[in-house]
Design a protein around this motif. Sequence first.
Motif, PDB file in Angstrom:
ATOM      1  N   THR A  81       0.020  -7.075  -3.333  1.00  0.00           N
ATOM      2  CA  THR A  81      -1.039  -6.976  -4.343  1.00  0.00           C
ATOM      3  C   THR A  81      -0.908  -8.127  -5.343  1.00  0.00           C
ATOM      4  O   THR A  81      -1.906  -8.740  -5.719  1.00  0.00           O
ATOM      5  CB  THR A  81      -0.959  -5.627  -5.079  1.00  0.00           C
ATOM      6  OG1 THR A  81      -0.930  -4.588  -4.096  1.00  0.00           O
ATOM      7  CG2 THR A  81      -2.135  -5.424  -5.992  1.00  0.00           C
ATOM      8  N   THR A 140      -7.266   2.753  -4.467  1.00  0.00           N
ATOM      9  CA  THR A 140      -5.933   2.504  -3.918  1.00  0.00           C
ATOM     10  C   THR A 140      -5.002   3.698  -4.199  1.00  0.00           C
ATOM     11  O   THR A 140      -5.081   4.319  -5.263  1.00  0.00           O
ATOM     12  CB  THR A 140      -5.391   1.171  -4.475  1.00  0.00           C
ATOM     13  OG1 THR A 140      -4.153   0.891  -3.857  1.00  0.00           O
ATOM     14  CG2 THR A 140      -5.226   1.178  -5.969  1.00  0.00           C
ATOM     15  N   GLY A 198      -7.218  -1.234  -0.095  1.00  0.00           N
ATOM     16  CA  GLY A 198      -6.368  -2.232   0.561  1.00  0.00           C
ATOM     17  C   GLY A 198      -6.618  -2.374   2.055  1.00  0.00           C
ATOM     18  O   GLY A 198      -6.515  -3.473   2.609  1.00  0.00           O
ATOM     19  N   GLY A 216     -10.147  -7.996  -2.728  1.00  0.00           N
ATOM     20  CA  GLY A 216      -9.004  -7.755  -3.614  1.00  0.00           C
ATOM     21  C   GLY A 216      -9.455  -7.491  -5.047  1.00  0.00           C
ATOM     22  O   GLY A 216      -8.941  -6.595  -5.718  1.00  0.00           O
TER      23      GLY A 216
END
Lengths: 238, 133
Positions: A81, A140, A198, A216
Motif C-alpha cells: 500500500t 479495504t 486492493g 489505488g
Amino acid sequence: MGGDFSLWVYLTGTPLLWLTVTLTAYVAADRIAAATNRHPLANPVLISVVFVGSVLAFTGTPYPTYFEGAQFVHFLLGPATVVLAMPLYERRATVVRALVPMLAALAAGAATTLACVIALARLLDLPAPIIVSLAPKSVTSGVAMGIAETLGGDPTLTAILVILTGIIGAILVTPMMEALRIRDMRARGFAAGLAAHGIGTARAFQVSETAGTFAGIAMGLNAFLTAILAPLALHLMS
Amino acid sequence: MVASLALILLAQLVGEALARGAGVPVPGPVIGMGLMFLFLLARDTAPGLPRLLPKPLTDGTLEGTARVLLANLSLLFVPAGVGVVGRLDLLRAQGVKLALILLVSTAASLLVTVLVFRAVARLVERRGGDPDA
C-alpha cells in the motif's frame, strides 16, 4: 509410514511449508492467468485460494497453522500500500488534472454502493447485524472490519464479504468496461479500486499502470469516505 | 534493496502511529503512502538532499522494489482469501441472498463510478484541459 509421519509433523511445525505452498500456488495460478491472456475469470487470487484451500482440506490443516507460514506474505499488504505512492508520484500531473472527476466519482460511487447494499439487504429481509456487516464491503478489509465492529456487525463476516467483493469486482470490471466501450483507463481504474479495493487494484495494474494508479487512489479515498458515510446511511435507511 | 525496504517500513510505521494516535478512519499504510509521496517530492525538488540519502533511494532501486511488490499484488491477498474458504459456514444461512447482494451492488458500484468519472471528466476537459486517456 512412521518416518514419513515424523517428517510431516516436523514440516508442519515450521512456517516454511505453508509459505512455500502459498508462493507455489500463486506462481501456478499466475501462469494459468497468463496462459488465458489475463482473462478476467482466471483471477490469480481466486485460483490460488482454490489451490491452497484444497491442500488444507486434503491434509486437514487448520487455518491458524497455515497462517503461521502465510503471515509473511500477508504482512506485505502494508508495504504494498505504501509503494502505491510510486505510480501516483510518477503520474501526479495526470492525477491532479483529474481531481474534479475523481471527487465526483468518489462521492457518487460510495453513496451508491452503500444505498444499494442496504436497500437490497432490507428488501431480502436480512437481519440487522448482517446488514451492518455488509455495508462496508467495498472498503479495504482493515477499515471495513473496524467500521463493522464499531456499528455492531460481525468483523469476521465483513472480512469474508470484503474478499468476495474484491474477487467479484476484479472479475466483473474488464467485461463491463468493454461492454460499455469505456477506454479511459483513469475512469476504469478508479471504478475498480472504489468497488473492489486492493483486489480490484491488483486487477487494474494487470490491465494498465494508469488504471492501477487511479485504483489505488480510489481505494484510499473510499476507505475514508465510507467510514464516514456508513453510519449515516445505516441510520437514514433503518 | 535493504534501504528501500527500511524506508517503506518506516513510512508504514509512522503512518500507523499517526492513524492510531489521531484516531482517523484511514489505515496506517494509506497515510504511509502519503508520506512516501512527500518523500519522493522532497527528494526530487530539495537541492542537496539526494547527496545525503543512501544510493538505493535515488538510483531507481526504490522504484524497482515498488514495481516488484505492485506487480504481485494479487499474491498478497491469498492468505486472507484462504481464510474465507474456512469460514464459508458463516455464509450458509444467507448464502444466496448475500451472493445476490454482492453481485448486484458491486456491478452498480463499478457502473456509477465509471460513468460519473467519465461524464465529469468530459465536462471539465471540454473547458480548456486536454483529455488524456
